[in-house]
Design a protein around this motif. Structure first.
Motif, PDB file in Angstrom:
ATOM      1  N   THR A 209       0.635  -1.377  -0.393  1.00 40.07           N
ATOM      2  CA  THR A 209       0.056   0.148   0.104  1.00 40.07           C
ATOM      3  C   THR A 209       1.172   1.411  -0.511  1.00 40.07           C
ATOM      4  OG1 THR A 209      -0.355  -0.013   2.771  1.00 40.07           O
ATOM      5  CG2 THR A 209      -1.682  -1.087   1.890  1.00 40.07           C
ATOM      6  N   ARG A 210       0.209   2.821   0.049  1.00 35.54           N
ATOM      7  CA  ARG A 210       0.952   3.850   0.123  1.00 35.54           C
ATOM      8  C   ARG A 210       1.740   3.707   1.352  1.00 35.54           C
ATOM      9  NH1 ARG A 210      -3.582   8.254  -2.290  1.00 35.54           N
ATOM     10  NH2 ARG A 210      -4.228   6.168  -0.522  1.00 35.54           N
ATOM     11  N   ASP A 211       0.723   3.581   2.054  1.00 35.76           N
ATOM     12  CA  ASP A 211       1.399   4.192   3.785  1.00 35.76           C
ATOM     13  C   ASP A 211       3.022   3.362   3.687  1.00 35.76           C
ATOM     14  OD1 ASP A 211      -0.247   5.811   4.083  1.00 35.76           O
ATOM     15  OD2 ASP A 211      -1.883   4.081   4.839  1.00 35.76           O
TER      16      ASP A 211
ATOM     17  N   GLY B 164       5.592   3.657   2.018  1.00 32.82           N
ATOM     18  CA  GLY B 164       6.654   5.278   2.124  1.00 32.82           C
ATOM     19  C   GLY B 164       6.477   4.930   4.444  1.00 32.82           C
TER      20      GLY B 164
ATOM     21  N   THR C  32       5.465   9.756   4.376  1.00 32.26           N
ATOM     22  CA  THR C  32       4.100   9.733   5.077  1.00 32.26           C
ATOM     23  C   THR C  32       3.457   8.321   4.509  1.00 32.26           C
ATOM     24  OG1 THR C  32       3.236  11.491   4.048  1.00 32.26           O
ATOM     25  CG2 THR C  32       3.647  11.391   6.417  1.00 32.26           C
ATOM     26  N   SER C  33       3.298   8.965   2.778  1.00 30.95           N
ATOM     27  CA  SER C  33       2.825   7.496   1.969  1.00 30.95           C
ATOM     28  C   SER C  33       3.681   7.695   0.671  1.00 30.95           C
ATOM     29  CB  SER C  33       1.025   7.747   1.616  1.00 30.95           C
ATOM     30  OG  SER C  33       0.800   9.031   1.172  1.00 30.95           O
TER      31      SER C  33
END
Length: 139
Positions: free
Chosen positions: A69-71, A74, A80-81
């Motif tokens: 996922t983006r998180d 990140g 952060t992401s």
């Protein structure tokens, strides 16, 4: 375990300056032809996916949608992401794809990266020989 290795390679890429993050930076790197692998997060927006595909359209630069996922991306990259990134070093791109597992799924991409790595190694060997010849004279 493999998941940690691949995210660790992304972290190493960031520390070494061999990865760029964000749409604008990825766009400029792909237009310059320096991106070796463009990676997308699994939950990247439709607009980001379209932009990534348009960046590499007509070029041999591959786009790979990851299971992260983006998180997660990140966290590995120190932000952060992160929805989109581009790896600019061919050896790191090859190592990253190898650590993803599932070799059947990425077989074609790995073959392409293998050819590129061999080309880079050959070019570096030729440059080294040239530098030697310039210093010591060709024998």
């Amino acid at each position: 375990m493999e998941r940690d290795k691949s995210l660790g390679l992304l972290s190493i890429s960031r520390k070494g300056g061999n990865i760029v993050l964000g749409e604008e930076q990825v766009g400029s790197v792909t237009r310059a032809g320096r991106a070796r692998l463009v990676v997308l997060a699994s939950d990247a927006g439709a607009h980001t996916v379209r932009r990534a595909k348009s960046f590499v359209a007509g070029t041999p630069q591959p786009v790979l949608t990851l299971s992260y996922t983006r998180d997660e991306l990140g966290d590995a990259l120190g932000t952060t992401s992160c929805a989109i990134a581009a790896i600019t070093d061919v050896r790191l791109a090859q190592a990253f794809v190898k650590t993803l597992g599932d070799p059947e799924k990425y077989a074609e991409l790995l073959q392409d990266l293998d050819v590129r790595v061999k080309r880079v190694e050959k070019r570096r060997a030729e440059e080294k020989a040239h530098r030697y010849n310039v210093r010591h004279g060709k024998k």
